[in-house]
Design a protein around this motif. Structure first.
Motif, short mmCIF file in Angstrom:
data_model
loop_
_atom_site.label_atom_id
_atom_site.label_comp_id
_atom_site.label_asym_id
_atom_site.label_seq_id
_atom_site.Cartn_x
_atom_site.Cartn_y
_atom_site.Cartn_z
N LYS A 9 0.83 -1.23 0.00
CA LYS A 9 0.00 0.00 0.00
C LYS A 9 0.85 1.26 0.00
CE LYS A 9 -4.07 -2.00 2.03
NZ LYS A 9 -4.95 -2.15 3.17
N VAL A 10 1.82 1.33 -0.92
CA VAL A 10 2.75 2.46 -0.93
C VAL A 10 2.20 3.62 -1.77
CG1 VAL A 10 5.02 3.25 -1.76
CG2 VAL A 10 4.83 1.11 -0.47
N ASP A 11 2.14 4.78 -1.12
CA ASP A 11 1.84 6.04 -1.82
C ASP A 11 3.08 6.90 -1.71
OD1 ASP A 11 -0.72 5.25 -2.22
OD2 ASP A 11 -1.62 6.53 -0.70
N PHE A 20 3.24 22.91 -4.12
CA PHE A 20 3.85 22.12 -5.21
C PHE A 20 3.58 20.63 -5.05
CE2 PHE A 20 6.46 25.87 -4.33
CZ PHE A 20 6.27 26.57 -5.52
N GLU A 21 2.68 20.29 -4.11
CA GLU A 21 2.40 18.89 -3.83
C GLU A 21 2.05 18.13 -5.12
OE1 GLU A 21 0.05 17.88 -0.31
OE2 GLU A 21 -1.37 16.91 -1.68
N GLN A 22 2.70 16.96 -5.28
CA GLN A 22 2.42 16.15 -6.48
C GLN A 22 2.46 14.68 -6.10
OE1 GLN A 22 5.38 16.36 -9.54
NE2 GLN A 22 4.06 15.42 -11.07
N ARG A 23 1.33 14.02 -6.22
CA ARG A 23 1.27 12.60 -5.88
C ARG A 23 1.71 11.79 -7.09
NH1 ARG A 23 -3.93 9.47 -3.46
NH2 ARG A 23 -2.92 7.47 -3.10
N VAL A 24 2.66 10.89 -6.87
CA VAL A 24 3.27 10.18 -8.00
C VAL A 24 3.00 8.67 -7.96
CG1 VAL A 24 5.44 9.82 -9.25
CG2 VAL A 24 5.08 11.93 -8.02
N LEU A 25 2.91 8.07 -6.77
CA LEU A 25 2.61 6.64 -6.66
C LEU A 25 1.32 6.46 -5.87
CD1 LEU A 25 6.12 5.10 -5.80
CD2 LEU A 25 5.04 5.27 -8.04
N PHE A 26 0.48 5.55 -6.34
CA PHE A 26 -0.84 5.33 -5.74
C PHE A 26 -1.03 3.86 -5.38
CE2 PHE A 26 -1.03 8.89 -8.60
CZ PHE A 26 -1.91 9.81 -8.04
N ASP A 27 -1.09 3.56 -4.07
CA ASP A 27 -1.47 2.24 -3.59
C ASP A 27 -0.72 1.11 -4.30
OD1 ASP A 27 -2.91 0.62 -1.87
OD2 ASP A 27 -4.46 0.21 -3.37
N GLY A 64 2.37 3.71 3.72
CA GLY A 64 2.62 2.32 3.33
C GLY A 64 4.01 1.86 3.78
N LYS A 65 4.38 0.66 3.34
CA LYS A 65 5.66 0.07 3.78
C LYS A 65 6.39 -0.54 2.60
CE LYS A 65 3.85 -1.38 8.28
NZ LYS A 65 3.34 -2.53 9.04
N VAL A 66 7.72 -0.43 2.63
CA VAL A 66 8.56 -1.14 1.66
C VAL A 66 9.46 -2.10 2.45
CG1 VAL A 66 10.30 -0.94 -0.17
CG2 VAL A 66 8.58 0.86 0.08
N PHE A 67 9.40 -3.38 2.10
CA PHE A 67 10.24 -4.39 2.75
C PHE A 67 11.42 -4.68 1.83
CE2 PHE A 67 5.94 -4.81 4.20
CZ PHE A 67 6.03 -5.11 5.55
N ILE A 68 12.64 -4.43 2.30
CA ILE A 68 13.84 -4.72 1.51
C ILE A 68 14.65 -5.73 2.32
CG2 ILE A 68 15.89 -3.75 0.40
CD1 ILE A 68 14.47 -1.00 0.47
N GLY A 69 14.63 -6.99 1.90
CA GLY A 69 15.27 -8.02 2.72
C GLY A 69 14.61 -8.05 4.08
#
Length: 294
Positions: A9-11, A20-27, A64-69
């Motif tokens: 669920k990464v935004d 200047f807010e700009q959303r680039v990644l959605f869910d 959201g969360k990113v799992f790296i290893g």
């Protein structure tokens, strides 16, 4: 070497709560298989570069969360202890040769390991070993990187990333600006590293022929959202969808698809020249037999 990378669920928003807010990644929900050769494709502005920078925590998710290893990166993660991740996940940015700066090839390649506390001796050994991996011999070690050809400079820059001994190598349009032979040599080199050294590869590209030839997992991004993910064969099977999205189709697949429309039957839609010849051979042999019987 097994290293999973997973997005939950990464935004991501640039300059949140500002004009200047700009959303680039959605869910973004994504599981990049360990030791895979994965390809991320999409148009300019689809969010590929932003996604790429989350893969080794150069950027942190807005939510959201990113799992790296075994590490979990959240919006609250401190920037302090991210160095080990950057050793495990190496990025070869577009035109990496522009980042060369040292007076000899050996010093340039050894710069990263030394920065991580590797001894002078071990760094020199790594420089020699990595240079060989990218297809250049020891005679290049004492040369200035700026006396080399563009393709050689790129190889030196890649050797510098490999000297960190990453478990995953991220390639951002790695063959940009190279001629066709240089491109093929470079792509074959990465494939060899993947197969022989067990390095996971994540390729960001718009060249569908490269995806068909090398990748075993594929992600299609559009306007910051994942449209499709899975084996390239399944995604390339939907030729009409790819054309509609103007994403391009591997040259061979496009050709075979047009032949099918004209009534030719294949057991599966070929992705590479090798697969096409495998499909065509029995058809041509059958035709030969029929014409001999007439």
């Amino acid at each position: 070497m097994a290293m999973d990378i997973r997005f939950e669920k990464v935004d991501f928003t640039y300059q949140p709560n500002s004009p200047f807010e700009q959303r680039v990644l959605f869910d973004i929900n994504l599981d990049i298989p360990s030791n895979s050769y994965s390809a991320i494709v999409g148009h300019t502005g689809s969010g590929k570069s932003t996604l790429l920078q989350h893969l080794n925590a150069l950027l942190k998710p807005t939510s959201g969360k990113v799992f790296i290893g075994d590490r979990v990166i959240t919006p609250e993660t401190s920037n302090k202890n991210l160095k080990p991740i950057r050793k495990k996940v190496g990025i070869v940015f577009q035109f990496p040769e522009s980042q060369l700066f040292d007076e000899t090839v050996a010093l340039d390649i050894a710069f990263g390991p030394k920065n991580f506390g590797v001894s002078e001796e071990e760094s020199a050994r790594l420089a020699s070993e990595m240079l060989e991996l990218v297809g250049l011999d020891d005679s290049y070690l004492e040369r200035s990187p700026f006396d080399l050809s563009g393709g050689q400079m790129r190889r030196v820059a890649i050797a510098g990333v490999l000297a960190m001994e990453p478990e995953v190598l991220i390639l951002d349009e790695p063959t940009a600006g190279l001629d066709p032979k240089g491109r093929k040599d470079m792509m074959d080199m990465f494939y060899r590293l993947h197969k022989e050294k067990g390095i996971g590869i994540i390729l960001v590209t718009h060249l569908m022929d490269d995806v068909a030839e090398y990748a075993d997992f594929m992600v299609v991004l559009e306007k910051g959202k994942i449209q499709k993910q899975g084996h390239p064969r399944d995604i390339f099977n939907d030729v009409e969808w790819l054309r509609e999205k103007q994403l391009g189709v591997p040259t061979v697949t496009e050709f075979a698809f047009d032949l099918m429309k004209k009534g030719m039957e294949f057991s599966r839609l070929p992705l590479t020249a090798e697969e096409l010849s495998e499909e065509l051979l029995p058809i041509l042999e059958k035709r030969q037999v029929l014409s001999d019987d007439e």
